[in-house]
Scaffold this active site. Structure first.
Site, PDB file in Angstrom:
ATOM      1  N   TYR A  54      54.542  47.365  65.728  1.00  0.00           N
ATOM      2  CA  TYR A  54      55.666  46.609  66.278  1.00  0.00           C
ATOM      3  C   TYR A  54      56.218  47.363  67.485  1.00  0.00           C
ATOM      4  O   TYR A  54      56.835  48.425  67.352  1.00  0.00           O
ATOM      5  CB  TYR A  54      56.780  46.458  65.243  1.00  0.00           C
ATOM      6  CG  TYR A  54      56.475  45.543  64.084  1.00  0.00           C
ATOM      7  CD1 TYR A  54      55.337  44.747  64.055  1.00  0.00           C
ATOM      8  CD2 TYR A  54      57.341  45.475  63.001  1.00  0.00           C
ATOM      9  CE1 TYR A  54      55.078  43.909  62.979  1.00  0.00           C
ATOM     10  CE2 TYR A  54      57.095  44.635  61.926  1.00  0.00           C
ATOM     11  CZ  TYR A  54      55.950  43.859  61.917  1.00  0.00           C
ATOM     12  OH  TYR A  54      55.715  43.030  60.839  1.00  0.00           O
ATOM     13  N   LEU A 204      62.105  31.417  57.796  1.00  0.00           N
ATOM     14  CA  LEU A 204      62.666  30.417  58.715  1.00  0.00           C
ATOM     15  C   LEU A 204      61.627  29.978  59.738  1.00  0.00           C
ATOM     16  O   LEU A 204      61.971  29.431  60.790  1.00  0.00           O
ATOM     17  CB  LEU A 204      63.904  30.978  59.423  1.00  0.00           C
ATOM     18  CG  LEU A 204      65.072  31.344  58.503  1.00  0.00           C
ATOM     19  CD1 LEU A 204      66.246  31.886  59.315  1.00  0.00           C
ATOM     20  CD2 LEU A 204      65.510  30.146  57.667  1.00  0.00           C
ATOM     21  N   ARG A 206      59.850  31.675  61.783  1.00  0.00           N
ATOM     22  CA  ARG A 206      60.134  32.355  63.052  1.00  0.00           C
ATOM     23  C   ARG A 206      61.293  31.719  63.823  1.00  0.00           C
ATOM     24  O   ARG A 206      61.288  31.667  65.043  1.00  0.00           O
ATOM     25  CB  ARG A 206      58.877  32.411  63.913  1.00  0.00           C
ATOM     26  CG  ARG A 206      57.766  33.204  63.265  1.00  0.00           C
ATOM     27  CD  ARG A 206      56.414  33.028  63.944  1.00  0.00           C
ATOM     28  NE  ARG A 206      55.411  33.741  63.185  1.00  0.00           N
ATOM     29  CZ  ARG A 206      54.833  33.264  62.078  1.00  0.00           C
ATOM     30  NH1 ARG A 206      55.149  32.056  61.641  1.00  0.00           N
ATOM     31  NH2 ARG A 206      53.949  33.968  61.410  1.00  0.00           N
ATOM     32  N   GLY A 207      62.254  31.204  63.079  1.00  0.00           N
ATOM     33  CA  GLY A 207      63.426  30.604  63.699  1.00  0.00           C
ATOM     34  C   GLY A 207      63.330  29.111  63.888  1.00  0.00           C
ATOM     35  O   GLY A 207      64.343  28.449  64.167  1.00  0.00           O
ATOM     36  N   GLY A 211      67.732  26.155  62.193  1.00  0.00           N
ATOM     37  CA  GLY A 211      68.859  25.343  62.620  1.00  0.00           C
ATOM     38  C   GLY A 211      69.431  25.688  63.965  1.00  0.00           C
ATOM     39  O   GLY A 211      70.372  25.037  64.434  1.00  0.00           O
TER      40      GLY A 211
END
Length: 328
Positions: A54, A204, A206-207, A211
């Protein structure tokens, strides 16, 4: 914060995924990232997940700075290794040979400033290295005291069985969300057969289903903009599903993200969602899912609002999908 057990590892019922603080999602605020780690620990989160690739080591160094003031027994480090990057950040393959396992662990211990890693796992199955060899090498690190627990990531049932025959496996890290339920076909049952927990990343998507994503979201350095689910007509279809989920979430008086996280958490006490919060605001929202009390009927309504078979696009680009043992 409640606790649960992954294999023989007792940990918090929700974990913090730190990739976005260093890579993949565009620029991140270093001070806010560190503050978010501190807020997560203050809230009782113990499991902190990272990977040595990362940001090419950046994330481990960031965590070392964030965790330095904290007692070592107040958090647990889950570390992935094996992903190989070129100087430009491009993927060049995987390396899970026994010698590479030990060398990577040595670098991670140094960068993280710790004497041991709580969970150590190959990021993917190395197609040319038997999983028995990789797990055996991690097992030797366990025997030497450098690693406490062995984990796996994105592998299928056959690989899980072969790995478990060599050493006890604490958990499988795999994508699991309303939008990605492939683990339910057979992998989850295999894990439970061997007493292996699941740390669910991408809860989620990756978003995408959190929402907050819109057609104008993303930017320079954000790899989601070229992800199949975030591209073109796929994005339009997927955001329409998110709006249906929002309607249900509003009725339940939770946020879209809280509904999605709570649904994953409800799949079993042996499943720990990893939330990839990069800010304290997103972390606070995610933590609200821990306290959400939802009935079976309400959870079914959440699942029905965003059926996985209606989600448009694969969860990774084609070349990355091809490397997933879990998808074979």
């Amino acid at each position: 914060m409640r606790t649960t057990t992954l294999g023989t590892l007792t940990t918090s019922v929700i974990g913090l995924g730190c990739m976005g603080m260093s890579a993949a999602y565009g620029a991140a605020d270093r001070a806010e990232s560190i503050a978010t780690v501190h807020a997560a620990l203050d809230a009782g989160i113990r499991l902190v997940d990272t990977g040595d690739f990362y940001g090419m080591g950046h994330n481990e160094l960031l965590l070392a700075e964030a965790l330095r003031p904290r007692p070592r027994d107040s958090y647990q480090l889950s570390v992935k290794f094996g992903g190989q990057l070129g100087p430009d950040g491009s993927w060049v393959g995987y390396d899970a040979r026994p010698a590479a396992v030990k060398a990577a662990a040595a670098y991670s211990l140094q960068r993280l400033g710790t004497d041991y890693l709580d969970v150590y796992r190959p990021a993917r199955l190395d197609p040319v290295v038997p999983i028995e060899d990789t797990v055996g090498a991690i097992g030797e690190l366990v025997d030497a005291g450098y690693v406490r627990h062995i984990g796996l990531s994105e592998v299928g049932s056959d690989t899980i069985r072969r790995a478990a025959a060599v050493r006890p496996i604490a958990d499988l890290q795999i994508e699991y969300s309303l939008a990605s339920r492939g683990v339910e076909r057979d992998i989850l049952a295999t894990c439970r057969e061997f007493g292996i927990g699941v740390t669910a990343y991408g809860v989620l998507s990756r978003g995408l289903i959190g929402g907050h994503w819109t057609k104008s979201s993303g930017g320079s350095g954000d790899f989601r903009t070229v992800h199949p689910r975030f591209a073109g007509d796929n994005l339009d279809r997927n955001l329409a599903l998110v709006e249906k989920l929002r309607d249900v979430a509003d009725e339940l008086r939770v946020s879209v993200a809280q509904a999605a996280i709570a649904w994953v958490a409800s799949r079993g006490t042996d499943i720990v969602p990893l939330v990839g919060a990069r800010t304290r605001a997103r972390l606070t929202e995610a933590l609200g899912a821990v306290d959400a009390v939802l009935t079976d009927d309400q959870l079914a309504a959440i699942a029905a609002a965003l059926p996985a078979d209606q989600v448009a696009g694969d969860r990774y680009p084609a070349e990355h999908m091809a490397a997933l043992d879990s998808e074979r």
